[in-house]
Design an enzyme around this catalytic site. Structure first.
Site, mmCIF file in Angstrom:
data_model
loop_
_atom_site.group_PDB
_atom_site.id
_atom_site.type_symbol
_atom_site.label_atom_id
_atom_site.label_comp_id
_atom_site.label_asym_id
_atom_site.label_seq_id
_atom_site.Cartn_x
_atom_site.Cartn_y
_atom_site.Cartn_z
ATOM 1 N N TYR A 57 -2.912 -1.724 -7.630
ATOM 2 C CA TYR A 57 -2.080 -2.575 -8.475
ATOM 3 C C TYR A 57 -2.949 -3.165 -9.585
ATOM 4 O O TYR A 57 -3.760 -4.068 -9.366
ATOM 5 C CB TYR A 57 -1.452 -3.710 -7.661
ATOM 6 N N SER A 207 14.320 -2.990 -6.709
ATOM 7 C CA SER A 207 13.683 -3.058 -8.031
ATOM 8 C C SER A 207 14.447 -3.958 -8.998
ATOM 9 O O SER A 207 14.456 -3.729 -10.204
ATOM 10 C CB SER A 207 13.529 -1.652 -8.636
#
Length: 329
Positions: A57, A207
């Protein structure tokens, strides 16, 4: 905040945790470190003690932010990270290499500035890895060396989760589960409960679809995976909108609005739905700012949903969503 049990780890995580993919700055559009750090601090203020991150990430940026915040707090905070996606190419054989896994772990130790990782998860490896006991032997060695305390897996498919928990030291499974992805509840949760395996739920809001904030003409940043990965162009399609067609998802969200109690956001409602499943140990919605962190954690305070509401959500999944996702993941 309410707390649950994370399998055999002995840890009592907040049932609403913090997913830090978004603050990494590489797949959710533009980020601001000041806001990201404030979001982490606010989540902890609200009782969050479980943070999930990964070495990829932001190429470690997310881990470093999380590590910084933990050093600034006095409360005990459990950090889960992941390894494996740095492999290039990302193939099963790369996991069966002790040097690779050790290098990934040592990099995460440095990023988080700790001597041992609380929880290391294999990061959605190829399906073949789950049939390679040598890989889990490498993880056992890392535990013996004191580099990691516990390990688990992050999976794409229910079948992978079922295979993973055959290994006796796999203590957690991270899996996509939300109102658009019901298969884990039908085919995995009972097995996890029987083996006392902790379940970490990711992509709980599909999402962002399940926030109800999107429209047909919503534009996403060029660096946002909701713009570039709708059909699995960069990684598994199931990670973007839970694999559901965007227009179908929008239509389903409109039907869900009628079920949301007054004074509750759709996002909170979606998180509370997940908490109706006692096998779930913690949920890791993302937050880029303090307001989002507060909105997420408030779901822990909501009353249980009615049987009728649960039934109607099941019916919505069966009629609108199931055909698109159930057989794939």
């Amino acid at each position: 905040m309410q707390y649950r049990t994370l399998g055999r780890t002995g840890w009592k995580p907040s049932e609403i945790g913090f997913g830090s993919w978004g603050i990494g700055g590489d797949a959710w559009g533009k980020t601001d470190d000041t806001e990201a750090l404030a979001a982490l601090h606010k989540a902890i203020d609200e009782g969050v003690n479980f943070i999930d991150t990964a070495d990829v990430y932001g190429d470690g940026h997310s881990e470093r932010l999380v590590g910084q915040v933990r050093k600034e707090r006095s409360e005990p905070i459990f950090i889960a990270t992941k390894a494996g996606r740095r492999l290039n190419p990302h193939v099963a054989s790369g996991y069966n290499n002790a040097q690779n896994l050790t290098a990934f772990v040592e990099r995460s130790l440095k990023n988080l500035d700790v001597e041992s990782l609380d929880l290391l998860q294999l990061h959605c490896p190829p399906t073949e890895v789950y049939s390679m006991p040598e890989v889990f032997g490498h993880l056992d060695t890392l535990v013996q060396q004191g580099k990691i305390r516990n390990y688990g897996v992050s999976v794409e498919k229910v079948e992978e989760a079922l295979k993973a928990i055959e290994y006796p030291e796999v203590k957690t499974v991270q899996i996509i589960f939300n109102m658009f992805r019901l298969k884990p509840a039908e085919e995995f949760f009972a097995a996890a409960r029987e083996r006392n395996v902790g379940i970490i739920v990711r992509v709980p809001l599909a999402s962002g679809l399940l926030t109800g904030k999107f429209k047909a003409d919503t534009k996403f940043d060029a660096q946002d995976h909701r713009n570039f990965n709708r059909h699995g162009e960069s990684f598994d399609q199931g990670e973007t909108f839970s694999g559901v067609d965007y227009e179908t998802g929008l239509q389903a969200v409109e039907e869900l609005r009628a079920l949301v109690p007054e004074g509750t956001t759709l996002a909170q409602f979606a998180l509370r739905w997940i908490l109706m499943f006692p096998e779930v140990s913690t949920i890791i919605p993302g937050a880029k700012n303090p307001a989002q962190a507060v909105d997420n954690t408030a779901a822990s305070q909501l009353p249980p949903l009615s049987n009728d509401t649960m039934r109607r959500i099941q019916e919505l999944y069966t009629t609108r969503i199931r055909a698109q996702v159930h057989s794939r993941w």
